[in-house]
Design an enzyme around this catalytic site. Structure first.
Site, PDB file in Angstrom:
ATOM      1  CD  GLU A  73      20.796  10.912  14.431  1.00 17.65           C
ATOM      2  OE1 GLU A  73      21.879  10.324  14.629  1.00 17.65           O
ATOM      3  OE2 GLU A  73      20.161  11.493  15.339  1.00 17.65           O
ATOM      4  CG  HIS A 104      20.002  13.462  22.779  1.00 17.51           C
ATOM      5  ND1 HIS A 104      18.651  13.177  22.852  1.00 17.51           N
ATOM      6  CD2 HIS A 104      20.385  13.133  21.511  1.00 17.51           C
ATOM      7  CE1 HIS A 104      18.240  12.686  21.694  1.00 17.51           C
ATOM      8  NE2 HIS A 104      19.274  12.654  20.863  1.00 17.51           N
ATOM      9  CG  HIS A 113      18.536  14.402  16.536  1.00 20.81           C
ATOM     10  ND1 HIS A 113      19.510  13.831  17.327  1.00 20.81           N
ATOM     11  CD2 HIS A 113      18.697  15.740  16.673  1.00 20.81           C
ATOM     12  CE1 HIS A 113      20.215  14.790  17.925  1.00 20.81           C
ATOM     13  NE2 HIS A 113      19.733  15.957  17.529  1.00 20.81           N
ATOM     14  CG  ASP A 129      16.850  10.519  19.475  1.00 21.04           C
ATOM     15  OD1 ASP A 129      17.111  11.532  18.800  1.00 21.04           O
ATOM     16  OD2 ASP A 129      17.714   9.842  20.052  1.00 21.04           O
TER      17      ASP A 129
END
Length: 269
Positions: free
Chosen positions: A240, A151, A243, A158
């Site tokens: 995830e 990130h 993500h 996300d």
């Protein structure tokens, strides 16, 4: 005219000297916050229709507090990533859905905050919601927390899907009862998104995008998100479902630390 006592005069002179040094000394001035490179933009300047529900400027997240570096609830991304999200959004809107982002660019100071929280084994205020089945000592080993995050490079976000028209999300009420992030959608923290099988930031194997226990509508929703983003160059992190990283990254090896604030990208279009 009354003469000032020498001791008082000395104190006044010393105070004046100190004031002058404080005003003139460059080291005494506040260090200006770093700004984002020109390749970064506010997502809203590229696509104002993408819903933003930024979680880390507020206390409803796994650290139970506003996270360092999030000065405003704002999605900042590299321009190519923002433009690719815009392309995906256009196609999804035609199907009756909108993208919704929870987090985008994340400054290094925020990642450092996560690391400090993970090392504080006495702080388990959010365990009942975000990691009910994971021992906090395992968060690093199991890959839920790391000292560097994609990130911070600016091309990772996300996000989820919302069926239109979007309903409002009830705000978090401090002190409310925490429900496991993998509970049935009607029971867990309310979110106006589609049912993905778990909530956002669920530290559990059920959050793995292709977990075989995720079936039916939940599987369809995960696949819809992945297909829409994959067609525009995004790659999912298998652990995830929320993500995604736009490839190729503009800054594959740089971890930025400018704050999440409008002034960081002021004038960038």
């Amino acid at each position: 005219m009354t003469r000032m006592p020498s001791a008082v005069r000395a104190l006044v002179t010393a105070a004046a000297t100190l004031l002058a040094v404080t005003v003139l000394s460059p080291t005494a001035r506040a260090t200006p916050e770093p700004k984002a490179p020109r390749e970064f933009v506010a997502l809203s300047s590229v696509d104002p229709t993408i819903i933003q529900e930024m979680r880390y400027p507020y206390e409803h997240n796994f650290v139970a507090a506003p996270v360092d570096g999030y000065q405003q609830p704002l999605c900042i991304l590299t321009k190519p990533a923002a433009q690719a999200l815009h392309r995906a959004q256009i196609k999804l809107l035609r199907k009756g859905y909108s993208l919704k982002v929870y987090d985008c660019y994340r400054p290094q100071r925020a990642v450092d905050h996560f690391v400090r929280w993970a090392k504080d084994l006495d702080d388990e205020k959010t365990k009942a919601e975000f990691y009910p089945q994971v021992d906090k000592t395992r968060l690093f080993a199991d890959g839920y927390i790391a000292e560097k995050s994609g990130h911070s490079r600016g091309s990772t976000m996300d996000l989820t899907l919302v069926r239109l028209p979007a309903l409002p999300t009830r705000p978090y009420r401090p002190g409310q009862k925490l429900v496991p992030c993998y509970a049935p959608k009607a029971e867990r923290f309310p979110d106006n998104s589609v049912d993905m099988g778990t909530g956002f930031d669920c530290f559990d194997t059920l959050a793995h995008t292709d977990d075989p226990r995720i079936t039916g509508v939940q599987r369809t929703n995960r696949d819809l998100l992945r297909d829409a983003l994959g067609a525009e160059g995004f790659v999912n992190l298998p652990e995830e479902w929320w993500h995604y990283t736009f490839k190729p990254e503009l800054f594959p090896d740089t971890y930025f630390n400018f704050p999440v604030a409008r002034r960081s990208v002021a004038g960038h279009h």
